[in-house]
Design an enzyme around this catalytic site. Structure first.
Site, PDB file in Angstrom:
ATOM      1  N   ASP A 100       0.866  -1.323   0.193  1.00 27.78           N
ATOM      2  CA  ASP A 100      -0.004  -0.052   0.150  1.00 27.78           C
ATOM      3  C   ASP A 100       0.916   1.306  -0.046  1.00 27.78           C
ATOM      4  OD1 ASP A 100      -2.223  -1.412  -0.106  1.00 27.78           O
ATOM      5  OD2 ASP A 100      -2.825  -1.260   2.036  1.00 27.78           O
ATOM      6  N   HIS A 133      -5.808 -13.130   5.287  1.00 27.56           N
ATOM      7  CA  HIS A 133      -4.779 -12.310   4.883  1.00 27.56           C
ATOM      8  C   HIS A 133      -4.057 -11.687   6.086  1.00 27.56           C
ATOM      9  CE1 HIS A 133      -8.447 -10.018   5.515  1.00 27.56           C
ATOM     10  NE2 HIS A 133      -7.768  -8.708   5.774  1.00 27.56           N
ATOM     11  N   LEU A 167       0.885   4.578  -2.671  1.00 26.54           N
ATOM     12  CA  LEU A 167       1.237   5.801  -2.166  1.00 26.54           C
ATOM     13  C   LEU A 167       0.303   6.195  -1.226  1.00 26.54           C
ATOM     14  CD1 LEU A 167       2.575   7.938  -5.240  1.00 26.54           C
ATOM     15  CD2 LEU A 167       3.911   6.335  -3.617  1.00 26.54           C
ATOM     16  N   TYR A 197     -10.032  -0.914   2.351  1.00 31.62           N
ATOM     17  CA  TYR A 197      -9.784  -0.891   3.968  1.00 31.62           C
ATOM     18  C   TYR A 197      -9.429   0.791   4.067  1.00 31.62           C
ATOM     19  CZ  TYR A 197      -8.969  -5.370   5.940  1.00 31.62           C
ATOM     20  OH  TYR A 197      -9.718  -6.702   6.409  1.00 31.62           O
ATOM     21  N   ASP A 198      -9.530   1.026   5.586  1.00 31.48           N
ATOM     22  CA  ASP A 198      -9.121   2.182   6.245  1.00 31.48           C
ATOM     23  C   ASP A 198      -8.037   1.951   7.264  1.00 31.48           C
ATOM     24  OD1 ASP A 198     -11.423   4.742   5.331  1.00 31.48           O
ATOM     25  OD2 ASP A 198     -12.068   2.392   5.443  1.00 31.48           O
TER      26      ASP A 198
END
Length: 674
Positions: free
Chosen positions: A313, A446, A318, A397-398
């Site tokens: 990520d 994951h 970036l 995702y955050d």
């Protein structure tokens, strides 16, 4: 639905990073970013087909800065010509208005520059007219490609015929029948497209067979979807009537006895420079530079549709440019100072991202406490911490990135993972590698792995690093009853020997000690890195992802400082070749004995999704701690005053509270003297 809050209990202040552009490690300012783009244009490096994939500060050698030598102010640029596919690594000298370095990036040797935002638009345009893709959708009852949310994802580097040297993406789809539908609930499984971004074409559409699209809604953002909201919560009010205890001088923040420079980068996000602690009238350095230099999300589904799913990520997407604009009272609560961040886009146009970084202080429980029977005294002090944070959204995702500084000299980092899991259809095959979250809906197993780069500066001078394990002591003449315990410190003398794994059974930590500074007892001053000891990369050592993410196969690497060694997976990560980054850095096995040391610490979460993670995942956390060990001559918080109970105050009540606080302190003093 946006967050709503009682703004009357919160205070917001704003500053812009990069306004102190003259300092060697300051974030590039809006003006400097514009000047860098102008220099590139003057030298023919930013013409119509050129795109800036990355631009940030080309950091000077810290040894030159510490020696007081003048250093050039430069911007580092990764540039892509979308017409030819050729990429370049460029250093722009902002002082001279010239190109200091221009080197081609060989995709065979290094890889590809990060994915561009416009390439996601290209992917949608290409698939909207690809007959193979449209036919596969039709087999699944989908006749309008506009109702498919596309995830254009990094392709990795696999031995797939025809992909060598090509700039690739792989694409998965989720059904979104209306613009308000949360698409992650409706994965279109058994289908993946391979896209050549350079040639602007779809190379393959792989359809392994129609799988029913899960239909249960995930529209938590629509009020009432999952029932009425609870009405039981009473307000929690946080007030700092005299404002925060920290202050700014340019980009340098001072709080209690801490000082540091806050920086920001579109790749790494937050960067903390020059972290130091005031002790006996001088600021003692602890860390030259701290950042989360890479983040990896490897998936564990080996099937034909998702075997390639592994995301860097930081290096591929970036994450720093994907930052959220934070909301007062929702993301950050209390008396908040926000930092706005200037970012340049692919054409060199600069925009300012508002409220990108949140800085505030908060209560952190009891600092120390004792009730003494012999003196009849009771003393307690409250801990508090300075919080410096930002949040990014990377697809589904955050992630929150939180740095904490404590009154007692402790530094802590915490990553917060939330958002939506990446979904698939659940069937018999998936049951081996995924969890069922809702009827027919799966989420593959994951990991979320982070790598912190910690350029240490324990009282500035040269240092050594020891691996410290607790030990038991055999019964002998000195330990007749078998109750003794001890520890074993093993010196890590070279870069290759300093590739280490955690071991919770011996409470393993790593201690960085100065070779020149001692405390009043003659012991070397030091800081200790304590990790959580959770699993690192679980993929097989000879897998493609393990070769590209070798940094994530150990909990710790230690290197001698080199200004060129910034990223654990290498400077170019998208479709990278194997063994870039840390394996290359340690190939010369440099000595660590009395060197300027950089710690690289991998930590993270292994996620076996559960039903409670659907339709949106509550925050899960991971992190590490840097703790002083013999760094101070005694507890450095003996000067922290006692607290008084908060009140809802008029000015007169505040004055009374101040008098009561002084009376309380006088009573404590009298009791101690008695």
């Amino acid at each position: 639905m946006t967050c709503s809050c009682s703004t009357g209990t919160h205070v917001q202040r704003s500053r812009r990073l990069g306004d102190e552009s003259g300092a060697p490690f300051a974030t590039l300012s809006e003006g400097e970013l514009q000047e860098a783009a102008a220099i590139l244009r003057r030298h023919g490096r930013l013409e119509e087909t050129h795109r800036i994939a990355y631009i940030g500060l080309d950091e000077p050698d810290r040894r030159e800065v510490l020696a007081g030598r003048p250093v050039a102010r430069r911007a580092l640029v990764q540039l892509l010509d979308v017409a030819t596919g050729r990429a370049h690594d460029i250093s722009v000298d902002l002082d001279r208005g010239d190109i200091a370095r221009d080197e081609p990036i060989d995709p065979a040797v290094s890889g590809q520059v990060p994915l561009l935002k416009e390439e996601h638009i290209l992917i949608r345009d290409l698939l909207a007219t690809d007959e193979r893709w449209l036919a596969a959708l039709a087999l699944r009852g989908i006749h309008d490609p506009a109702t498919v949310a596309l995830a254009g994802l990094s392709a990795g580097r696999f031995p797939i015929e025809g992909e060598d040297g090509r700039r690739m993406a792989r694409v998965l789809g989720h059904h979104q029948p209306t613009p308000q539908t949360m698409p992650w609930a409706h994965p279109i499984d058994g289908l993946v497209a391979y896209v050549d971004l350079g040639a602007r074409g779809v190379t393959q559409v792989i359809d392994t067979g129609v799988v029913p699209i899960p239909q249960e809604t995930a529209d938590y953002h629509v009020p009432g979807t999952f029932g009425p909201e609870r009405t039981t919560q009473k307000p929690i009010v946080i007030r700092q009537p005299e404002g925060p205890s920290f202050s700014f001088d340019g980009d340098v923040v001072s709080w209690e006895k801490w000082s540091l420079r806050v920086g920001y980068d579109m790749r790494e996000g937050l960067i903390l420079h020059g972290i130091g602690f005031e002790d006996a009238g001088r600021v003692r350095p602890i860390v030259h530079r701290a950042s989360i230099a890479e983040m990896l999300v490897p998936y564990g589904d080996p099937g034909p549709v998702r075997f390639w799913q592994n995301y860097f990520d930081t290096g591929e997407y970036l994450l720093g440019r994907l930052v959220n604009s934070l909301e007062l009272g929702c993301d950050c609560v209390g008396d908040i100072t926000y930092l706005d961040v200037p970012i340049a886009d692919a054409r060199g146009e600069v925009k300012v991202l508002p409220n990108a970084v949140c800085i505030h202080e908060e209560d952190a429980g009891v600092l120390w406490k004792h009730t003494e029977q012999f003196t009849g005294t009771t003393d307690v002090r409250r801990q508090r911490r300075l919080v410096i944070s930002f949040f990014v959204t990377v697809g589904n995702y955050d992630y929150g990135f939180y740095w904490y500084l404590y009154l007692d000299g402790k530094i802590e980092f915490e990553a917060k993972a939330t958002g939506l899991v990446f979904t698939a259809a659940y069937d018999e095959r998936a049951s081996r590698y995924a969890s069922e979250l809702a009827p027919g809906l799966a989420a593959p197993y994951h990991q979320h792995l982070f790598c912190a780069r910690l350029d240490m500066a324990v009282d500035e001078g040269p240092a050594v690093v020891d691996e410290v394990d607790v030990t038991t002591v055999p019964i002998d003449g000195d330990n007749a009853h078998g109750t003794a315990i001890g520890f074993r410190a093993t010196r890590l003398t070279s870069e290759k020997s300093a590739r280490r794994r955690s071991d919770a059974s011996v409470d393993r930590t790593w201690r960085v000690s100065s070779t020149t500074a001692t405390n009043r007892l003659g012991r070397p001053v030091s800081y200790v890195l304590a990790g959580e000891g959770k699993p690192v990369l679980l993929a097989q050592p000879d897998s493609v992802i393990a070769s590209r993410a070798r940094f994530a196969t150990a909990d710790l690497w230690v290197t001698a400082y080199d200004v060129a060694e910034r990223y654990p997976a290498g400077a170019v990560v998208n479709q990278s070749a194997g063994d870039q980054g840390l394996p290359a850095f340690v190939a010369d096995d440099a000595s660590l004995d009395g060197a300027d040391l950089v710690l690289w610490h991998t930590f993270g979460l292994t996620h076996f999704p559960r039903t409670e993670d659907w339709p949106i995942m509550p925050v899960d956390t991971c992190g590490f701690v840097l703790r002083p060990h013999d760094f101070f001559d005694r507890n450095p918080t003996l000067d922290v005053p006692a607290s008084v109970a908060p009140c809802s105050c008029t000015h007169e009540e505040h004055a009374h509270a101040d008098v009561s606080h002084q009376h309380h302190e006088n009573q404590h003093s009298a009791r101690r003297e008695h």
